[in-house]
Write a protein that holds these residues in place. Structure first.
Motif, short mmCIF file in Angstrom:
data_model
loop_
_atom_site.label_atom_id
_atom_site.label_comp_id
_atom_site.label_asym_id
_atom_site.label_seq_id
_atom_site.Cartn_x
_atom_site.Cartn_y
_atom_site.Cartn_z
N ALA A 42 72.90 -18.86 75.20
CA ALA A 42 72.98 -17.99 74.18
C ALA A 42 72.88 -16.49 74.81
O ALA A 42 73.54 -15.51 74.27
CB ALA A 42 72.08 -18.28 73.01
N GLY A 43 71.69 -16.39 75.68
CA GLY A 43 71.47 -15.01 76.13
C GLY A 43 72.63 -14.69 77.14
O GLY A 43 73.13 -13.50 77.05
N LEU A 44 73.21 -15.59 78.07
CA LEU A 44 74.23 -15.22 79.02
C LEU A 44 75.41 -15.10 78.21
O LEU A 44 76.26 -13.98 78.38
CB LEU A 44 74.54 -16.38 79.85
N LEU A 45 75.77 -15.59 77.06
CA LEU A 45 77.02 -15.38 76.45
C LEU A 45 76.95 -14.47 75.12
O LEU A 45 77.98 -14.04 74.36
CB LEU A 45 77.48 -16.78 75.90
N GLU A 46 75.80 -13.71 75.08
CA GLU A 46 75.69 -12.66 73.71
C GLU A 46 75.95 -13.52 72.49
O GLU A 46 76.67 -13.00 71.70
CB GLU A 46 76.35 -11.53 74.04
N ALA A 47 75.32 -14.63 72.32
CA ALA A 47 75.96 -15.53 71.26
C ALA A 47 74.66 -15.74 70.23
O ALA A 47 73.51 -15.75 70.84
CB ALA A 47 76.27 -16.89 71.94
N GLU A 48 74.95 -15.88 69.04
CA GLU A 48 74.10 -16.31 68.14
C GLU A 48 74.16 -18.01 67.92
O GLU A 48 75.13 -18.49 67.42
CB GLU A 48 74.25 -15.78 67.03
N PRO A 49 73.08 -18.73 68.39
CA PRO A 49 73.13 -20.18 68.21
C PRO A 49 72.84 -20.72 66.72
O PRO A 49 71.96 -20.03 66.06
CB PRO A 49 72.19 -20.58 69.06
N ARG A 50 73.55 -21.65 66.45
CA ARG A 50 73.29 -22.21 65.04
C ARG A 50 73.26 -23.66 65.52
O ARG A 50 74.18 -24.31 65.96
CB ARG A 50 74.86 -22.20 64.23
N LEU A 51 71.96 -24.33 64.86
CA LEU A 51 71.99 -25.75 64.97
C LEU A 51 72.67 -26.47 64.01
O LEU A 51 72.23 -26.40 62.73
CB LEU A 51 70.56 -25.90 64.92
N GLU A 52 73.67 -27.47 64.42
CA GLU A 52 74.43 -28.14 63.29
C GLU A 52 73.84 -29.63 63.04
O GLU A 52 74.09 -30.20 61.88
CB GLU A 52 75.82 -28.47 63.94
N PHE A 66 81.16 -21.61 71.54
CA PHE A 66 80.79 -22.38 72.73
C PHE A 66 80.05 -23.69 71.80
O PHE A 66 79.25 -23.27 70.99
CB PHE A 66 79.96 -21.89 73.72
N THR A 67 79.98 -24.63 72.48
CA THR A 67 79.36 -25.99 71.67
C THR A 67 78.49 -26.53 72.76
O THR A 67 78.75 -26.66 74.01
CB THR A 67 80.00 -26.91 71.36
N ILE A 68 77.21 -26.65 72.46
CA ILE A 68 75.98 -27.36 73.42
C ILE A 68 75.52 -28.61 72.74
O ILE A 68 75.36 -28.66 71.43
CB ILE A 68 74.62 -26.45 73.58
N GLU A 69 75.81 -29.72 73.41
CA GLU A 69 75.35 -31.02 72.67
C GLU A 69 74.89 -32.01 73.67
O GLU A 69 75.26 -31.99 74.87
CB GLU A 69 76.75 -31.67 71.97
N LEU A 70 74.16 -32.83 73.04
CA LEU A 70 73.77 -33.93 73.93
C LEU A 70 74.98 -35.09 73.79
O LEU A 70 75.19 -35.41 72.90
CB LEU A 70 72.48 -34.69 73.43
N ASP A 71 75.65 -35.20 74.96
CA ASP A 71 76.61 -36.03 74.84
C ASP A 71 76.47 -37.69 74.76
O ASP A 71 76.71 -38.47 75.55
CB ASP A 71 77.47 -35.99 76.37
N SER A 72 75.81 -37.97 73.91
CA SER A 72 75.65 -39.22 73.29
C SER A 72 75.67 -39.62 71.58
O SER A 72 74.71 -39.16 71.06
CB SER A 72 74.24 -39.99 73.73
N ASP A 73 76.54 -39.68 71.12
CA ASP A 73 76.78 -39.85 69.70
C ASP A 73 75.55 -40.49 69.12
O ASP A 73 75.06 -39.85 67.86
CB ASP A 73 78.11 -40.52 69.41
N PRO A 74 75.21 -41.62 69.38
CA PRO A 74 74.03 -42.38 68.46
C PRO A 74 72.93 -41.36 68.46
O PRO A 74 72.20 -41.64 67.56
CB PRO A 74 73.90 -43.76 69.02
N ILE A 75 72.67 -40.81 69.43
CA ILE A 75 71.24 -40.00 69.59
C ILE A 75 71.41 -38.62 68.89
O ILE A 75 70.58 -38.42 68.24
CB ILE A 75 70.92 -39.74 71.04
N LYS A 76 72.60 -38.00 69.23
CA LYS A 76 72.69 -36.74 68.46
C LYS A 76 72.80 -36.74 66.91
O LYS A 76 72.41 -35.55 66.40
CB LYS A 76 73.83 -35.92 69.49
N ASP A 77 73.08 -37.81 66.62
CA ASP A 77 73.30 -37.91 64.93
C ASP A 77 72.20 -38.59 64.33
O ASP A 77 72.09 -38.79 63.19
CB ASP A 77 74.50 -38.46 64.67
N LEU A 78 71.34 -38.97 65.31
CA LEU A 78 69.93 -39.68 64.76
C LEU A 78 69.29 -38.85 63.71
O LEU A 78 68.76 -37.75 63.92
CB LEU A 78 69.32 -40.27 65.71
N ASP A 79 68.72 -39.17 62.45
CA ASP A 79 67.97 -38.68 61.68
C ASP A 79 66.85 -39.60 60.96
O ASP A 79 67.29 -40.35 60.35
CB ASP A 79 68.79 -38.13 60.63
#
Length: 332
Positions: A42-52, A66-79
């Motif tokens: 976010a700092g390098l890209l002068e970007a405002e992050p939004r947690l989806e 840009f998108t930053i994600e943990l590349d594992s569908d079962p984990i990143k969608d866990l709630d």
């Protein structure tokens, strides 16, 4: 950026509409925490992050999202706070997620996915990768379980079958050479998602009288390569061109239509000080320029066909070494 790390431009910079061509970039790393990576980018890209979601963030930058994600569908969608879960599970949720977070960030790659970037903006990826290295990012060589890649999604100059075929021929001819330069880690050598094209298919497209229309080009490729797991994946492009035809061969919901190639071969060796985004990109530009130069392409194709014959020279000289020699004599 040092003078020896210049981002080269391909000989065809614009698409058929006259617009500058674009490239999507995907970088897989480890060594940083998820929150640390988001904040650094976010700092390098002068970007405002939004947690989806827990492990997916969008960074609204001047160059696009840009998108930053943990590349594992079962984990990143866990709630674990989902109201549908028993209360006892939800009470333990925060503690459980701490354990999951600690494990996931060590064994699952963190992925940075760029928006389609204009060719002239690719220097941003060079700077970003260099800064990630300085911050402690790790790539494939750090551990056997890591198999991290740097993937390119270059927009084609146009979508004519002859243009697509030229790219396929150029890539097939240079595959061994590219692999020797960008397949560094044993962990990815034992994976299946960066396989070369079937040899019989390469022999087919290297024939000078092979001039398929779009449907024939797609059917021939899909007959031999009905999978995403190729070093140069054509399925997104074919979905864009004729999704109904593609689905006769491949039923995979992960395939998303886009008018680009999907170059999956290179390792992400980001913790190596000698490794740079520009090195990977500039080698891809050799494919670009070969595809755009009919005379050079036909010359290398003829050499490839000759290499497939039984002879003493072919038995004692690798195709990679012959490509190396040819590229030295025929720079592009």
């Amino acid at each position: 950026m040092s003078s020896d790390q210049v981002i080269r431009m391909p000989s065809i910079r614009n698409n058929r509409d006259g617009d500058e061509r674009r490239v999507g970039v995907e970088v897989e790393i480890s060594g940083l925490s998820y929150d640390g990576l988001v904040n650094l980018c976010a700092g390098l890209l002068e970007a405002e992050p939004r947690l989806e979601s827990r492990y997916v963030s969008r960074l609204d930058s001047p160059l696009g999202d840009f998108t930053i994600e943990l590349d594992s569908d079962p984990i990143k969608d866990l709630d674990l706070q989902d109201d549908r879960l028993p209360e006892s599970i939800r009470e333990l949720g925060s503690h459980a997620m701490e354990v999951i977070d600690a494990a996931a960030e060590r064994i699952v790659p963190l992925e940075i996915v760029s928006p389609p970037l204009a060719l002239s903006d690719l220097k941003t990826m060079e700077t970003l990768c260099d800064k990630l290295r300085e911050a402690g990012a790790e790539g494939s060589r750090e551990a056997l379980i890591y198999a991290f890649g740097l993937q390119l999604n270059p927009e084609l100059p146009d979508l004519e079958p002859a243009t697509i075929l030229a790219y396929l021929r150029a890539f097939a001819a240079l595959y061994d050479w590219l692999k020797s330069r960008h397949q560094l880690d044993i962990s990815r050598k034992f994976t299946t998602y960066i396989e070369p094209w079937d040899t019989d298919y390469v022999d087919l497209i290297m024939q000078p009288d092979y001039t398929p229309d779009q449907a024939t080009l797609m059917k021939d490729y899909l007959h031999y390569n009905p999978t995403r797991n190729r070093a140069l994946d054509l399925l997104p492009l074919f979905s864009h061109l004729d999704d109904a035809l593609l689905r006769q061969y491949v039923d995979d919901e992960r395939v998303k239509a886009r008018p680009t190639l999907h170059y999956r071969l290179p390792d992400c060796d980001i913790d190596n000080p000698q490794w740079h985004f520009s090195t990977v990109w500039n080698d891809w530009v050799l494919v670009e320029n070969l595809a755009a130069d009919a005379e050079r392409l036909q010359s290398l194709m003829a050499l490839y066909r000759e290499s497939r014959k039984i002879s003493f020279k072919n038995l004692t000289t690798s195709w990679k070494d012959r490509c190396d020699e040819w590229l030295t004599q025929n720079p592009g």
